[in-house]
Design an enzyme around this catalytic site. Structure first.
Site, short mmCIF file in Angstrom:
data_model
loop_
_atom_site.label_atom_id
_atom_site.label_comp_id
_atom_site.label_asym_id
_atom_site.label_seq_id
_atom_site.Cartn_x
_atom_site.Cartn_y
_atom_site.Cartn_z
N ASP A 94 -26.37 -6.79 50.89
CA ASP A 94 -25.23 -6.31 51.68
C ASP A 94 -23.95 -6.45 50.86
OD1 ASP A 94 -23.86 -5.25 53.82
OD2 ASP A 94 -24.21 -6.92 55.19
N GLU A 110 -26.18 -2.36 62.39
CA GLU A 110 -25.79 -3.72 61.99
C GLU A 110 -24.38 -4.03 62.46
OE1 GLU A 110 -23.88 -6.74 59.29
OE2 GLU A 110 -23.36 -4.65 59.51
ZN LIG Z 1 -19.87 -4.28 57.68
#
Ligand SMILES: [Zn+2]
Ligand SMILES: *[C@@H]1O[C@H](CO)[C@@H](O)[C@H](O)[C@H]1NC(C)=O
Ligand SMILES: *[C@@H]1O[C@H](CO)[C@@H](O)[C@H](O)[C@H]1NC(C)=O
Length: 400
Positions: free
Chosen positions: A246, A199
């Protein structure tokens, strides 16, 4: 048979009647959990202990794509499924890419996909709740752990699916006795999790230096056709809701609602938060009482402040750039659970185990478990027998 499994059996007798009166597939509704079910959800115990925790501790190390740390964390995930959730199917989706800072070397990216589908159904006919976090950590600074980014979210997801697994088994055992089930008249729902690699940007965040795993996976799922006449053309279309976690694990997060199309799901999450607080099941909400202090307790700062907004007022084109983008571009519905502002430690070496707020991590575990259980309609199949008998009394009263 326990009173609870009796309730679960009732499902099998009522559903055929519903079917007789309508020819559309028998839809699962999003069913709120009772207070008793919320109270009986498995507590994380030491799942999230940063030193000895079985779920989180092994992830709290640098795990740059292609590094030994990354492979060790992946092995931890695989072992978790093999030992704890053997009914789940595990697959890898691999790709390689150069990056702006690693020269001509092809860096490997390995996504892990773990899923559980209802029994005896063609995979092309199963829609899936999809819960997602990235497990890679940033290339720089050296030694970066990324405890909130996203070690804790990965552990929260593992905790949630382990907590609902037995209820899911029970639900499907009942459901598959229903004649309508075999005839293919159900709106079949399964669950999958994506633990994504790559990511983070290696250098400066850009369209090509970021989201390596997510970009590759979205493309791969779209290019993998299901057999003709399947309910869903491909596994990408079968994603009912893409819930991306997240930057979770710091105290007092505020999570905005990003997308109009999933504001209703955001609102379910918000309602669960407030119910868990009212039931005293939110550990991070408990304030230490100081003797003699005349100060009033601080007002509660909700995690989901947009809960009362109208869906028309929450839309942002792509929200915050994250792993959902390649999926959203292909039409997938996204619920992005990311705080704004980001945690203070964001992308700093301090985003380590010691800076996590343990009660907050635990509360996320409970909240996500409850959301998944409601989505999968598990109210009748959760085990509430472990409650003290006085509470079970309350349950039968409210049922009458
Ligand atoms: Zn990050
Ligand atoms: C993908 O990578 C994993 C981890 O390195 C490996 O175990 C697996 O065999 C690979 N899968 C394929 C299809 O190459
Ligand atoms: C606060 O007061 C209660 C009784 O008034 C006492 O039992 C308790 O030990 C006190 N706690 C602290 C931290 O002083």
């Amino acid at each position: 048979m326990t009173p609870n499994s009796r309730a679960c059996w009732v499902l099998s007798w009522c559903l055929p009647l519903i079917w007789i009166f309508g020819f559309t597939p028998i839809a699962q509704a999003y069913t709120p959990l009772s207070d008793d079910s919320l109270r009986s959800l498995p507590r994380p115990g030491n799942d999230f202990d940063i030193h000895k925790g079985t779920l989180l501790a092994p992830i709290l190390r640098p795990r740059v794509p292609g590094s030994p740390g990354s492979r060790a964390v992946l092995e931890h995930f695989v072992k978790f499924f093999e030992t704890t959730l053997p009914n789940w199917n595990i697959e890898f989706q691999n790709s390689t890419s150069k990056t702006p800072v690693t020269g001509n070397k092809e860096i490997p990216f390995v996504n892990l996909i773990a899923s559980r589908d209802p029994p005896n159904v063609q995979p092309g006919n199963v829609g899936r709740l999809t819960v997602v976090a990235h497990y890679d950590s940033k290339f720089k600074p050296d030694g970066f752990i990324g405890a909130t980014d996203s070690a804790a979210p990965c552990a929260i997801i593992l905790h949630a699916i382990r907590s609902i697994d037995a209820a899911l088994t029970k639900k499907w055992e009942v459901l598959k006795e229903d004649p309508a089930y075999e005839l293919g008249l159900y709106d079949y729902q399964g669950i999958q999790i994506f633990l994504l690699d790559g990511e983070e940007a290696f250098g400066q965040w850009s369209e090509t230096d970021s989201l390596y795993g997510a970009r590759s996976l979205a493309e791969h799922l779209e290019r993998t056709p299901h057999p003709a006449l399947s309910t869903y053309k491909n596994p990408l279309e079968a994603i009912r809701l893409f819930v991306l976690l997240d930057l979770l694990g710091a105290k007092d997060p505020t999570v905005p609602s990003h997308f109009k199309t999933t504001h209703w799901a955001y609102q379910h999450m918000a309602v669960l938060e407030s119910r868990l607080r009212k039931l005293g099941l939110f550990k991070s909400a408990k304030q230490p009482q100081k003797n003699g202090s005349k100060k009033k307790p601080q007002p509660v700062k909700p995690w989901f402040p947009d809960r009362l907004k109208h869906a028309d007022d929450v839309f942002s084109p792509f929200g915050i750039e994250d792993d959902h983008v390649p999926f959203m571009k292909r039409g997938v519905d996204i619920l992005h659970i990311i705080p704004s502002p980001f945690p203070d430690v964001w992308h700093r070496i301090e985003d380590d185990a010691e800076h996590l707020h343990p009660d907050t991590v635990e509360d996320w575990g409970t909240l996500i478990t409850a959301f998944v259980a409601e989505w999968l309609d598990l109210e009748e199949c959760l085990e509430t027998d472990t409650l003290p008998s006085s509470r079970k009394g309350e349950r039968s009263k409210t049922e009458l």
